[in-house]
Design a protein around this motif. Structure first.
Motif, mmCIF file in Angstrom:
data_model
loop_
_atom_site.group_PDB
_atom_site.id
_atom_site.type_symbol
_atom_site.label_atom_id
_atom_site.label_comp_id
_atom_site.label_asym_id
_atom_site.label_seq_id
_atom_site.Cartn_x
_atom_site.Cartn_y
_atom_site.Cartn_z
ATOM 1 N N GLN A 95 0.880 -0.979 0.324
ATOM 2 C CA GLN A 95 0.053 -0.302 0.249
ATOM 3 C C GLN A 95 0.920 1.713 0.192
ATOM 4 O OE1 GLN A 95 -2.678 -0.440 3.338
ATOM 5 N NE2 GLN A 95 -4.176 -1.552 2.261
ATOM 6 N N ALA A 121 0.271 5.057 0.923
ATOM 7 C CA ALA A 121 -0.204 6.032 0.856
ATOM 8 C C ALA A 121 0.366 7.797 0.220
ATOM 9 C CB ALA A 121 -0.758 6.084 2.685
ATOM 10 N N PRO A 162 -5.652 12.077 -5.750
ATOM 11 C CA PRO A 162 -6.342 11.333 -6.773
ATOM 12 C C PRO A 162 -5.366 11.122 -7.968
ATOM 13 C CG PRO A 162 -7.672 12.059 -5.432
ATOM 14 C CD PRO A 162 -6.192 12.946 -5.118
ATOM 15 N N ALA A 204 -1.974 8.788 -7.335
ATOM 16 C CA ALA A 204 -2.303 7.322 -7.640
ATOM 17 C C ALA A 204 -2.399 7.242 -8.545
ATOM 18 C CB ALA A 204 -3.443 7.504 -6.193
ATOM 19 N N LEU A 257 -0.551 4.575 -10.559
ATOM 20 C CA LEU A 257 -0.927 3.242 -11.074
ATOM 21 C C LEU A 257 -0.327 2.534 -12.749
ATOM 22 C CD1 LEU A 257 -3.684 2.603 -8.728
ATOM 23 C CD2 LEU A 257 -1.442 1.460 -8.769
ATOM 24 N N ASP A 309 -4.513 -0.828 -7.603
ATOM 25 C CA ASP A 309 -5.856 -0.260 -7.665
ATOM 26 C C ASP A 309 -5.318 1.294 -5.955
ATOM 27 O OD1 ASP A 309 -6.585 -1.291 -5.687
ATOM 28 O OD2 ASP A 309 -8.595 -2.010 -6.652
ATOM 29 N N TYR A 310 -6.711 2.240 -6.595
ATOM 30 C CA TYR A 310 -6.588 3.159 -5.783
ATOM 31 C C TYR A 310 -8.058 3.738 -4.988
ATOM 32 C CZ TYR A 310 -7.494 6.752 -8.548
ATOM 33 O OH TYR A 310 -7.988 7.775 -9.185
ATOM 34 N N GLU A 311 -8.022 3.824 -3.731
ATOM 35 C CA GLU A 311 -9.002 4.561 -3.367
ATOM 36 C C GLU A 311 -9.280 6.206 -2.573
ATOM 37 O OE1 GLU A 311 -10.898 3.110 0.243
ATOM 38 O OE2 GLU A 311 -8.714 1.616 0.242
ATOM 39 N N ALA A 315 -5.154 9.525 -0.605
ATOM 40 C CA ALA A 315 -5.526 8.448 -1.627
ATOM 41 C C ALA A 315 -4.010 7.388 -0.846
ATOM 42 C CB ALA A 315 -5.222 8.648 -2.804
ATOM 43 N N ILE A 316 -5.404 6.147 -1.308
ATOM 44 C CA ILE A 316 -4.966 4.695 -1.168
ATOM 45 C C ILE A 316 -3.871 3.836 -2.569
ATOM 46 C CG2 ILE A 316 -3.869 2.931 0.492
ATOM 47 C CD1 ILE A 316 -4.080 4.892 2.407
ATOM 48 N N ALA A 317 -2.689 3.683 -2.446
ATOM 49 C CA ALA A 317 -2.916 2.783 -3.947
ATOM 50 C C ALA A 317 -2.288 1.277 -3.887
ATOM 51 C CB ALA A 317 -1.334 3.354 -4.749
ATOM 52 N N THR A 318 -3.084 0.192 -4.127
ATOM 53 C CA THR A 318 -2.044 -0.626 -3.026
ATOM 54 C C THR A 318 -2.292 -1.559 -5.162
ATOM 55 O OG1 THR A 318 -3.928 -0.492 -2.484
ATOM 56 C CG2 THR A 318 -3.450 -2.587 -2.103
#
Length: 107
Positions: free
Chosen positions: A5, A7, A14, A17, A21, A29-31, A42-45
């Protein structure tokens, strides 16, 4: 399955992130979970990588530097977290070697 992850705290979190990606060889993906005082988080995973980890670490470092330069007077903080081990690094202080070690956990 291992994942990493990232952060991101910034007014443009956004967009940053999404740009992260888009790096060739990274999939995920990210949220956008929260908003505080004009700063988005934003958290990119990252769930998978294709290619050499050192090359991807260099691309992530380059991405960070480019986004930091785009907003020199704004807050831009990025933390890479390996949820499996709990290890975390601030990208501002991270070396290519440290980023590579975390990316290797996906392999």
């Amino acid at each position: 399955m291992s994942k990493i992850q990232i952060a991101i705290e910034s007014a443009d979190a956004p967009q940053a992130a999404a740009a992260l990606l888009e790096i060739e060889g990274i999939s995920g993906d990210y949220e956008v979970p929260t908003q505080r005082e004009g700063t988005l988080a934003a958290i990119a995973t990252i769930v998978g990588i294709v290619g050499g980890t050192v090359a991807l670490a260099e691309q992530i470092r380059k991405w960070y530097q480019e986004w930091q330069q785009k907003q020199p007077n704004q807050k831009f903080e990025v933390i890479i977290v390996n949820p499996d081990t709990g290890s975390r690094i601030f990208l501002e202080e991270a070396t290519i070697d440290e980023i590579t070690q975390i990316l290797k956990s996906l392999g």
